[in-house]
Design a protein around this motif. Structure first.
Motif, mmCIF file in Angstrom:
data_model
loop_
_atom_site.group_PDB
_atom_site.id
_atom_site.type_symbol
_atom_site.label_atom_id
_atom_site.label_comp_id
_atom_site.label_asym_id
_atom_site.label_seq_id
_atom_site.Cartn_x
_atom_site.Cartn_y
_atom_site.Cartn_z
ATOM 1 N N GLN A 167 0.845 -1.207 0.000
ATOM 2 C CA GLN A 167 0.000 0.000 0.000
ATOM 3 C C GLN A 167 0.876 1.251 0.000
ATOM 4 O O GLN A 167 0.547 2.258 -0.628
ATOM 5 C CB GLN A 167 -0.933 0.022 1.219
ATOM 6 N N GLY A 168 1.985 1.189 0.696
ATOM 7 C CA GLY A 168 2.917 2.312 0.732
ATOM 8 C C GLY A 168 3.530 2.614 -0.617
ATOM 9 O O GLY A 168 3.961 3.737 -0.873
ATOM 10 N N ALA A 169 3.598 1.601 -1.490
ATOM 11 C CA ALA A 169 4.087 1.853 -2.846
ATOM 12 C C ALA A 169 3.130 2.777 -3.591
ATOM 13 O O ALA A 169 3.557 3.613 -4.390
ATOM 14 C CB ALA A 169 4.256 0.535 -3.599
ATOM 15 N N ILE A 170 1.832 2.633 -3.320
ATOM 16 C CA ILE A 170 0.847 3.537 -3.941
ATOM 17 C C ILE A 170 1.082 4.967 -3.457
ATOM 18 O O ILE A 170 1.118 5.917 -4.246
ATOM 19 C CB ILE A 170 -0.586 3.092 -3.608
ATOM 20 N N ALA A 171 1.250 5.132 -2.140
ATOM 21 C CA ALA A 171 1.500 6.466 -1.592
ATOM 22 C C ALA A 171 2.777 7.058 -2.170
ATOM 23 O O ALA A 171 2.831 8.247 -2.517
ATOM 24 C CB ALA A 171 1.581 6.391 -0.065
ATOM 25 N N ALA A 172 3.827 6.234 -2.296
ATOM 26 C CA ALA A 172 5.097 6.717 -2.841
ATOM 27 C C ALA A 172 4.940 7.140 -4.297
ATOM 28 O O ALA A 172 5.486 8.161 -4.733
ATOM 29 C CB ALA A 172 6.160 5.634 -2.699
ATOM 30 N N ARG A 173 4.202 6.348 -5.070
ATOM 31 C CA ARG A 173 3.965 6.694 -6.478
ATOM 32 C C ARG A 173 3.232 8.027 -6.590
ATOM 33 O O ARG A 173 3.618 8.914 -7.355
ATOM 34 C CB ARG A 173 3.109 5.614 -7.149
ATOM 35 N N TRP A 174 2.154 8.171 -5.826
ATOM 36 C CA TRP A 174 1.350 9.381 -5.945
ATOM 37 C C TRP A 174 2.110 10.609 -5.447
ATOM 38 O O TRP A 174 1.978 11.695 -6.006
ATOM 39 C CB TRP A 174 0.034 9.188 -5.203
ATOM 40 N N LEU A 175 2.919 10.449 -4.416
ATOM 41 C CA LEU A 175 3.748 11.558 -3.953
ATOM 42 C C LEU A 175 4.748 11.954 -5.036
ATOM 43 O O LEU A 175 4.989 13.145 -5.267
ATOM 44 C CB LEU A 175 4.480 11.174 -2.667
ATOM 45 N N THR A 176 5.332 10.973 -5.696
ATOM 46 C CA THR A 176 6.294 11.250 -6.762
ATOM 47 C C THR A 176 5.628 12.025 -7.894
ATOM 48 O O THR A 176 6.234 12.938 -8.480
ATOM 49 C CB THR A 176 6.891 9.940 -7.287
ATOM 50 N N GLN A 177 4.382 11.697 -8.204
ATOM 51 C CA GLN A 177 3.663 12.443 -9.235
ATOM 52 C C GLN A 177 3.296 13.854 -8.771
ATOM 53 O O GLN A 177 3.247 14.787 -9.582
ATOM 54 C CB GLN A 177 2.402 11.679 -9.650
ATOM 55 N N LEU A 178 3.058 14.027 -7.469
ATOM 56 C CA LEU A 178 2.709 15.341 -6.943
ATOM 57 C C LEU A 178 3.908 16.278 -6.868
ATOM 58 O O LEU A 178 3.780 17.478 -7.098
ATOM 59 C CB LEU A 178 2.091 15.192 -5.549
ATOM 60 N N ARG A 179 5.082 15.750 -6.496
ATOM 61 C CA ARG A 179 6.257 16.590 -6.271
ATOM 62 C C ARG A 179 7.497 16.038 -6.976
ATOM 63 O O ARG A 179 8.524 15.770 -6.365
ATOM 64 C CB ARG A 179 6.541 16.716 -4.764
ATOM 65 N N PRO A 180 7.439 15.857 -8.285
ATOM 66 C CA PRO A 180 8.567 15.229 -8.990
ATOM 67 C C PRO A 180 9.867 16.026 -8.915
ATOM 68 O O PRO A 180 10.954 15.441 -8.931
ATOM 69 C CB PRO A 180 8.069 15.114 -10.434
ATOM 70 N N LYS A 181 9.770 17.355 -8.839
ATOM 71 C CA LYS A 181 10.994 18.163 -8.814
ATOM 72 C C LYS A 181 11.752 18.041 -7.494
ATOM 73 O O LYS A 181 12.933 18.369 -7.425
ATOM 74 C CB LYS A 181 10.658 19.635 -9.075
ATOM 75 N N ASN A 182 11.065 17.580 -6.471
ATOM 76 C CA ASN A 182 11.704 17.482 -5.159
ATOM 77 C C ASN A 182 12.231 16.082 -4.848
ATOM 78 O O ASN A 182 12.948 15.901 -3.872
ATOM 79 C CB ASN A 182 10.713 17.873 -4.055
ATOM 80 N N ILE A 183 11.860 15.124 -5.660
ATOM 81 C CA ILE A 183 12.170 13.722 -5.357
ATOM 82 C C ILE A 183 13.266 13.227 -6.294
ATOM 83 O O ILE A 183 13.187 13.388 -7.521
ATOM 84 C CB ILE A 183 10.906 12.855 -5.468
ATOM 85 N N ALA A 184 14.288 12.615 -5.713
ATOM 86 C CA ALA A 184 15.409 12.096 -6.490
ATOM 87 C C ALA A 184 15.239 10.616 -6.819
ATOM 88 O O ALA A 184 15.693 10.160 -7.868
ATOM 89 C CB ALA A 184 16.721 12.296 -5.720
#
Length: 459
Positions: A167-184
């Motif tokens: 389930q956390g993979a879903i949260a990680a995916r959606w966060l990455t889509q929300l803030r791609p410039k901040n995530i490496a």
């Protein structure tokens, strides 16, 4: 991101096992008051509770909400970053934010709710979607506040490494889509929304589709596909064959696996030695690069000067690399390649000097200029050119791969030698290998490797 997963769909009688299959964990952390150029965010699996609070090799403490699977990945990261030649000896400066239920204030966090015990798959989708969305949105707000606070204090804008399991993979995916410039880096395990054969997918279930993707509408699939096309973050997604959550199909790996509770492959991520080392190294190298980038001076135009590609020598020494259980991460740079390996039958090669590598002999039979055919019990001389004097190196024979390089574990190894300079060779007896085609190559202690040669074993 708007709310998703509201449309009811046909029930499956396997949901009781799905409840045991979707799992994840994470930890809370306060907004930064000092410069922290890198932070790690962890999203646990469904229903996971708080766990450990620290890791051997670092003084960093967590709230324990990372859960069992991600705690193993984080321990490997700490271990890989603390060796005698570690790429990142500064991990005490890198906060680990395991996102808990009220991580950023009351009702602001990631609940990682347990999977409902119901046959209504629509209800399951809504429950998990609401939980993962809450985690992604709350953490996006945390990122915004952290970036604003640190830049206001004169710090560089921080970067984030995001980990998620089930389930956390879903949260990680959606966060990455929300803030791609901040995530490496987005590194996820057992992803219920996995799309087959995408860049970053690995593990023997990389070609599978996730359970929730299978039951998603076309619009939902298009939205989730945006994760793979978003630019900026590196993406790593591990899926095991037989994990009905990321490698789902309607029959054997899907419904039957759930009904029969055959879901062990969903719970054993970052347990096997090779996978553990690889995932820890992925995090460690990303963190090391981010810390190094944060120290680079800015040019007159205010931009960071470009950093040359780096060759790492990790804390895994060459002797350990020559064991069958050790995973080697990619070489990071095509410029790091040594000259190709050549192979000759050892009986024909005894008079050949290392500086005179020979091509394959037709006395054994060859499969072309890049391969050689042998039988069990025969000895090959493997030769690699231009290994610098003083470098430790070793030859390895591993399963054949599509790209011909860096696919382990090894099936046969030569042990470790020290180069005298120039071409080097070793005699390897082929034994215990089933008929088939394998890859032969050489590694050195500075993460250089040769293009592999195909070795075909015949009965």
């Amino acid at each position: 991101m708007t709310h998703r997963y509201r449309r009811p769909i046909a029930a499956l009688s396997a949901l009781s096992a799905l409840a045991a299959s979707l799992l994840l964990a994470a930890t809370p952390a306060a907004a930064a008051t000092t410069c922290t150029p890198v932070q790690i965010l962890a999203f646990r699996g469904s229903g996971e509770t708080a766990l450990s609070t620290g890791y051997t090799g670092t003084t960093v403490k967590t709230s324990g909400w990372e859960g069992k699977t991600l705690s193993r990945a984080l321990q490997s990261y700490a271990t890989q970053s603390r060796g005698k030649t570690a790429p990142n000896p500064r991990i005490d400066e890198v906060p680990i934010v395991a996102v808990g239920p009220n991580q950023f204030g009351t009702g602001k966090g990631y609940p990682a709710v347990a999977v409902p015990k119901t046959a209504d798959v629509g209800a399951v989708k809504k429950t998990l979607g609401d939980s993962a969305r809450a985690g992604a949105v709350s953490t996006a707000e945390y990122i915004d506040k952290t970036v604003a606070a640190q830049t206001a204090a004169g710090c560089r804008s921080p970067k984030f490494v995001v980990l998620g399991y089930s389930q956390g993979a879903i949260a990680a995916r959606w966060l990455t889509q929300l803030r791609p410039k901040n995530i490496a880096l987005s590194e996820i395990f057992g992803d219920p929304l996995q799309f087959q054969s995408q860049t970053g997918n690995h593990g023997n279930g990389a070609g599978g589709n996730g359970f929730l993707r299978y039951v998603s509408t076309d619009d939902e699939k298009r939205t989730d596909n945006g994760y793979y096309s978003v630019s900026g973050p590196s993406k790593s997604a591990v899926c095991h064959t037989g994990d009905p959550i990321c490698d789902y199909n309607w029959l054997l790996v899907g419904v039957l696996a759930l009904v029969l509770h055959q879901d062990d492959e969903h719970y054993n991520y970052v347990l096997q030695a090779t996978e553990t080392a690889q995932e820890g190294q992925t995090i460690s190298r990303t963190v090391a690069d981010l810390l190094a980038a944060a120290e680079r001076p800015k040019s007159a135009a205010g931009q960071l000067a470009p950093e040359p590609e780096r060759n790492y020598t990790d804390d895994i020494d060459i002797a350990e690399w020559m064991t069958a259980e050790t995973t080697v991460v990619n070489a990071d740079s095509s410029a790091a390649l040594l000259p190709p390996v050549t192979a000759t039958p050892s009986s024909a090669a005894q008079t050949a000097a290392p500086s005179e590598p020979r091509t394959q002999s037709s006395s054994i039979g060859t499969s072309g200029p890049q391969g050689i055919t042998v039988r069990n019990g025969q000895t090959l001389r493997l030769t690699a050119g231009s290994i610098p004097a003083g470098q430790q190196y070793g030859f390895r024979i591993a399963p054949a791969t599509a790209d011909g390089s860096w696919k382990l574990p090894a099936l046969l190894t030569s042990g470790v030698a020290t180069s005298t300079g120039g071409p080097q060779y070793v005699d390897v007896t082929i034994e215990g290998l089933e008929p088939g085609t394998y890859s032969g190559g050489v590694l050195t202690e500075s993460f250089t490797h040769t293009p592999d040669i195909a070795i075909t074993v015949v009965p």
